[in-house]
Motif scaffolding. Structure first.
Motif, PDB file in Angstrom:
ATOM      1  N   HIS A   3      33.770  26.729 -36.321  1.00  8.75           N
ATOM      2  CA  HIS A   3      32.675  26.864 -37.281  1.00  8.75           C
ATOM      3  C   HIS A   3      33.045  27.837 -38.407  1.00  8.75           C
ATOM      4  O   HIS A   3      32.731  27.575 -39.577  1.00  8.75           O
ATOM      5  N   VAL A   4      33.679  28.928 -38.072  1.00 11.33           N
ATOM      6  CA  VAL A   4      34.085  29.915 -39.080  1.00 11.33           C
ATOM      7  C   VAL A   4      35.060  29.273 -40.067  1.00 11.33           C
ATOM      8  O   VAL A   4      34.915  29.417 -41.282  1.00 11.33           O
ATOM      9  N   THR A   5      36.027  28.548 -39.549  1.00 11.49           N
ATOM     10  CA  THR A   5      36.996  27.882 -40.419  1.00 11.49           C
ATOM     11  C   THR A   5      36.310  26.845 -41.299  1.00 11.49           C
ATOM     12  O   THR A   5      36.585  26.752 -42.501  1.00 11.49           O
ATOM     13  N   TRP A   6      35.408  26.093 -40.721  1.00 19.81           N
ATOM     14  CA  TRP A   6      34.670  25.079 -41.480  1.00 19.81           C
ATOM     15  C   TRP A   6      33.909  25.715 -42.637  1.00 19.81           C
ATOM     16  O   TRP A   6      33.918  25.213 -43.759  1.00 19.81           O
ATOM     17  N   ARG A   7      33.231  26.834 -42.360  1.00 20.70           N
ATOM     18  CA  ARG A   7      32.471  27.530 -43.412  1.00 20.70           C
ATOM     19  C   ARG A   7      33.408  28.036 -44.502  1.00 20.70           C
ATOM     20  O   ARG A   7      33.095  27.954 -45.685  1.00 20.70           O
ATOM     21  N   ARG A   8      34.556  28.570 -44.112  1.00 24.33           N
ATOM     22  CA  ARG A   8      35.518  29.051 -45.101  1.00 24.33           C
ATOM     23  C   ARG A   8      36.003  27.907 -45.982  1.00 24.33           C
ATOM     24  O   ARG A   8      36.147  28.069 -47.190  1.00 24.33           O
ATOM     25  N   MET A   9      36.263  26.757 -45.384  1.00 27.87           N
ATOM     26  CA  MET A   9      36.719  25.598 -46.159  1.00 27.87           C
ATOM     27  C   MET A   9      35.642  25.150 -47.148  1.00 27.87           C
ATOM     28  O   MET A   9      35.931  24.849 -48.301  1.00 27.87           O
ATOM     29  N   ARG A  10      34.400  25.106 -46.703  1.00 21.30           N
ATOM     30  CA  ARG A  10      33.288  24.726 -47.596  1.00 21.30           C
ATOM     31  C   ARG A  10      33.141  25.718 -48.738  1.00 21.30           C
ATOM     32  O   ARG A  10      33.004  25.326 -49.894  1.00 21.30           O
ATOM     33  N   VAL A  30      36.579  34.293 -49.417  1.00 23.95           N
ATOM     34  CA  VAL A  30      35.996  33.607 -48.261  1.00 23.95           C
ATOM     35  C   VAL A  30      36.373  34.275 -46.938  1.00 23.95           C
ATOM     36  O   VAL A  30      36.019  33.788 -45.876  1.00 23.95           O
ATOM     37  N   GLY A  31      37.097  35.400 -47.021  1.00 21.76           N
ATOM     38  CA  GLY A  31      37.362  36.178 -45.815  1.00 21.76           C
ATOM     39  C   GLY A  31      38.709  35.958 -45.160  1.00 21.76           C
ATOM     40  O   GLY A  31      38.883  36.266 -43.986  1.00 21.76           O
ATOM     41  N   HIS A  32      39.671  35.441 -45.899  1.00 19.17           N
ATOM     42  CA  HIS A  32      41.002  35.249 -45.335  1.00 19.17           C
ATOM     43  C   HIS A  32      42.002  36.023 -46.181  1.00 19.17           C
ATOM     44  O   HIS A  32      42.296  35.632 -47.304  1.00 19.17           O
ATOM     45  N   PRO A  33      42.544  37.119 -45.650  1.00 19.38           N
ATOM     46  CA  PRO A  33      43.373  38.010 -46.456  1.00 19.38           C
ATOM     47  C   PRO A  33      44.752  37.463 -46.828  1.00 19.38           C
ATOM     48  O   PRO A  33      45.372  37.947 -47.759  1.00 19.38           O
ATOM     49  N   ASN A  34      45.243  36.449 -46.127  1.00 22.82           N
ATOM     50  CA  ASN A  34      46.573  35.930 -46.402  1.00 22.82           C
ATOM     51  C   ASN A  34      46.461  34.538 -47.014  1.00 22.82           C
ATOM     52  O   ASN A  34      46.183  33.565 -46.328  1.00 22.82           O
ATOM     53  N   ASN A  35      46.689  34.448 -48.331  1.00 19.65           N
ATOM     54  CA  ASN A  35      46.492  33.172 -49.006  1.00 19.65           C
ATOM     55  C   ASN A  35      47.516  32.121 -48.590  1.00 19.65           C
ATOM     56  O   ASN A  35      47.222  30.928 -48.604  1.00 19.65           O
ATOM     57  N   LYS A  44      45.935  21.552 -43.318  1.00 18.79           N
ATOM     58  CA  LYS A  44      45.639  20.908 -42.032  1.00 18.79           C
ATOM     59  C   LYS A  44      44.257  20.263 -42.048  1.00 18.79           C
ATOM     60  O   LYS A  44      44.059  19.184 -41.501  1.00 18.79           O
ATOM     61  N   TRP A  45      43.294  20.895 -42.694  1.00 16.89           N
ATOM     62  CA  TRP A  45      41.919  20.395 -42.700  1.00 16.89           C
ATOM     63  C   TRP A  45      41.697  19.315 -43.744  1.00 16.89           C
ATOM     64  O   TRP A  45      40.984  18.352 -43.507  1.00 16.89           O
ATOM     65  N   ILE A  46      42.283  19.479 -44.916  1.00 14.42           N
ATOM     66  CA  ILE A  46      41.979  18.615 -46.052  1.00 14.42           C
ATOM     67  C   ILE A  46      43.094  17.603 -46.325  1.00 14.42           C
ATOM     68  O   ILE A  46      42.893  16.620 -47.003  1.00 14.42           O
ATOM     69  N   ASP A  47      44.282  17.857 -45.810  1.00 17.47           N
ATOM     70  CA  ASP A  47      45.455  16.986 -45.917  1.00 17.47           C
ATOM     71  C   ASP A  47      46.245  17.175 -47.209  1.00 17.47           C
ATOM     72  O   ASP A  47      47.058  16.341 -47.560  1.00 17.47           O
TER      73      ASP A  47
END
Length: 59
Positions: A3-10, A30-35, A44-47
């Motif tokens: 769920h956390v990853t999904w929210r970050r992707m959105r 979005v809360g991910h320090p390493n771009n 992986k999520w969006i292809d």
């Protein structure tokens, strides 16, 4: 964690499509320090990588 990853992707997709901010800036927003890691997760999520997405959007 899924769920956390999904929210970050959105959140990322929204900022990415409505601003000219860099992938690095948005990944931090979005809360991910390493771009680089975030870009791989996005692929992986969006292809495709965020930079490829921006090219597809014409930007």
């Amino acid at each position: 964690m899924h769920h956390v990853t999904w929210r970050r992707m959105r959140n990322f997709a929204e900022l990415f499509s409505t601003t000219n901010l860099t992938v690095e800036t948005i990944s931090h927003e979005v809360g991910h320090p390493n771009n680089f890691v975030f870009s791989n997760i996005f692929k992986k999520w969006i292809d495709w990588r965020p930079s490829e997405q921006r090219s597809r959007m014409g930007g």
